[in-house]
Design a protein around this motif. Structure first.
Motif, PDB file in Angstrom:
ATOM      1  N   ARG A 254      13.082  -0.491  -5.108  1.00  0.00           N
ATOM      2  CA  ARG A 254      12.141  -1.499  -4.618  1.00  0.00           C
ATOM      3  C   ARG A 254      11.816  -2.518  -5.712  1.00  0.00           C
ATOM      4  O   ARG A 254      11.776  -3.723  -5.467  1.00  0.00           O
ATOM      5  CB  ARG A 254      10.866  -0.814  -4.134  1.00  0.00           C
TER       6      ARG A 254
ATOM      7  N   TYR B 288      13.430   8.691  -0.240  1.00  0.00           N
ATOM      8  CA  TYR B 288      13.507   7.307   0.238  1.00  0.00           C
ATOM      9  C   TYR B 288      12.838   7.190   1.609  1.00  0.00           C
ATOM     10  O   TYR B 288      12.067   6.257   1.879  1.00  0.00           O
ATOM     11  CB  TYR B 288      14.975   6.888   0.316  1.00  0.00           C
TER      12      TYR B 288
ATOM     13  N   GLU C 243       9.517   4.990   2.051  1.00  0.00           N
ATOM     14  CA  GLU C 243       9.741   3.769   2.829  1.00  0.00           C
ATOM     15  C   GLU C 243       9.037   3.809   4.180  1.00  0.00           C
ATOM     16  O   GLU C 243       8.440   2.825   4.611  1.00  0.00           O
ATOM     17  CB  GLU C 243      11.249   3.573   3.031  1.00  0.00           C
TER      18      GLU C 243
ATOM     19  N   GLY D  44      16.334   0.207   5.094  1.00  0.00           N
ATOM     20  CA  GLY D  44      15.186   1.067   5.329  1.00  0.00           C
ATOM     21  C   GLY D  44      14.877   1.317   6.794  1.00  0.00           C
ATOM     22  O   GLY D  44      13.801   1.831   7.117  1.00  0.00           O
TER      23      GLY D  44
ATOM     24  N   PRO E  39      13.655   5.530  -5.214  1.00  0.00           N
ATOM     25  CA  PRO E  39      13.119   4.567  -4.241  1.00  0.00           C
ATOM     26  C   PRO E  39      12.223   3.514  -4.887  1.00  0.00           C
ATOM     27  O   PRO E  39      12.293   2.333  -4.524  1.00  0.00           O
ATOM     28  CB  PRO E  39      12.327   5.459  -3.282  1.00  0.00           C
TER      29      PRO E  39
END
Length: 451
Positions: free
Chosen positions: A36, A283, A287, A417, A32
């Motif tokens: 990003r 994730y 997120e 997301g 993750p």
């Protein structure tokens, strides 16, 4: 195994297995953050599906190569590819480059496992084989317990780049320990040469199908966005994957035939359900809840602990827990472990809910995975054990890779997301687990076959 003759080979071989396993499980916790940093949400699933797919090619190539020329060259090549993949990932300026590095990692990692098994057969006396393979199993368990949290800590303290680059030096040191024993190995003996000659026509055909299956899985990560015909291409890629993997598995696997085909299918469906959800849990935590990579990694460690504990429990139960029942309970637990994550994504529940739920998912895998390995050997004729063991690994890899490619499509079809995207992914994985639980009875032969 720790005597003077075997000391360095034992330590080096186990270290190579450990590092390959570490990269396999640790990346889940940090991906993750990588996604990003590189703006790579659209390729998040491909970073996991890709190495699983290319690993199948590596397994087949390494096995053929080792049979014909001995394990030395395949081991050097596999370690080189694995290390090159680590370097590419660690220096990647974009998600596309990182995925390319992961493909190299998978190719080298799949080949590495097979080459090391042949080294064991050539270096160690037969009475030590069970011990060294038990050490290899432990070398997989430990990274599952500490890898995600350790990788998260490295990311928090240094950078995600070092999760890849830091391992390169360790791989080189581990390989140096194995080199002295490789110098004593030459080509295979007369029996190996005869077997390789007998498989001369069989091997290339398997390689062709393995390559086609891997390419079809990789294509799944690219064709969904093609205007107007994306959906048709997705269906075509799935069909090609299933067509290509069919010759690599026992007859009747894809139709869930009773006995060995059912066992091989359950292995693939178990990997599909579990890992289809597993890679999206960190994730979700990072997120939606702002978890650090270290904390997200710890949540996966709890699932690994449950896996290890349940594996030990099923071993103690032995025949008191029938194989089919163990597989059915295991599959049901995996599906049950995914449902809390699904509800959390939909209802914005406390993050402790999916963490606790994932204990059930890990326990389910620990309960059924050893039984599937045991059943594979029990239902195999001596002459077929190599092919069937390979089929078990291929089903594992392709099941996970295919599902991750499909979950990537499902996830990307929603806003990046978004709660709906996570919910759709978890629902898809849970459905696979539920269907597998219903088919679990097929791991045993039909009564009339036994009679």
């Amino acid at each position: 195994m720790l005597s003077g003759a075997f000391l360095l080979t034992t330590i080096g071989s186990c270290a190579l297995v450990f590092l390959a396993a570490f990269e396999s499980v640790a990346v889940t916790a940090v991906m993750p953050a990588v996604s990003r940093a590189l703006d790579g949400a659209h390729l998040y699933a491909a970073a996991f599906a890709g190495p699983l797919a290319t690993g199948v090619i590596g397994m087949v190539v390494s096995g053929m190569w080792a049979d014909r020329r001995g394990p030395v060259a395949p081991l050097y090549a596999s370690v080189s590819l694995f290390s090159a993949g680590l370097v590419v990932c660690g220096l990647a300026p974009s998600m596309e480059v990182l995925v390319a590095g992961r493909l190299l990692q998978g190719l080298g990692g799949g080949a590495l496992t097979v080459a090391l098994y042949v080294v064991v057969a050539r270096v160690y006396p037969e009475e030590l084989h069970p011990k060294i393979f038990a050490w290899f199993a432990a070398a997989w368990v430990v990274p599952a317990l500490v890898g995600p949290a350790a990788a998260g800590a490295v990311t928090d303290l240094l950078s995600w780049h070092w999760v890849f680059l830091g391992v390169v030096v360790l791989v080189a040191l581990a390989m140096l320990m194995v080199v002295p024993s490789l110098g004593r190995l030459g080509p295979g003996g007369p029996e190996d040469a005869e077997a390789a000659e007998g498989d001369a026509g069989h091997g290339p055909r398997l390689l062709m199908w393995a390559t086609l299956a891997a390419l079809a899985v990789l294509a799944l990560n690219l064709v969904d966005g093609v205007p107007r015909v994306g959906g048709v291409l997705v269906v075509a890629a799935v069909a090609v994957t299933l067509l290509a993997v069919r010759p690599l598995l026992p007859a009747g696997t894809l139709t869930a035939r009773h006995g060995l085909p059912g066992v091989i299918l359950m292995r693939g469906m178990g990997a599909a359900a579990f890992f289809g959800a597993d890679v999206y849990l960190p994730y979700l935590f990072t997120e939606r809840y702002g978890f650090s990579p270290t904390l997200a990694g710890l949540t996966l460690t709890l699932g690994a602990l449950a896996w290890s504990g349940a594996s030990a429990v099923q071993g103690r139960l032995g025949e008191r827990l029938p194989h089919a029942l163990a597989v059915r309970i295991g599959m049901a637990l995996v599906a049950a472990g995914i449902l809390p994550a699904l509800l959390t994504a939909l209802l914005d529940l406390h993050p402790a809910v999916p963490v606790v739920g994932w204990l059930a998912g890990g326990a389910g895998m620990g309960l059924m995975y050893p039984r599937l390995s045991t059943l594979t050997l029990a239902l195999s004729a001596p002459a077929d054990r190599g092919f069937n063991s390979s089929a078990l690994s291929i089903s594992d890899s392709i099941g996970g890779a295919l599902t991750l490619a499909l979950t990537g499509i499902v996830f990307s079809s929603f806003a990046a997301g978004s709660a709906d995207g996570f919910a759709a992914v978890f629902a898809f994985a849970a459905l696979i687990g539920l269907v597998a639980a219903l088919l679990a009875h097929r791991v045993t032969p039909k009564p009339e076959v036994i009679a």
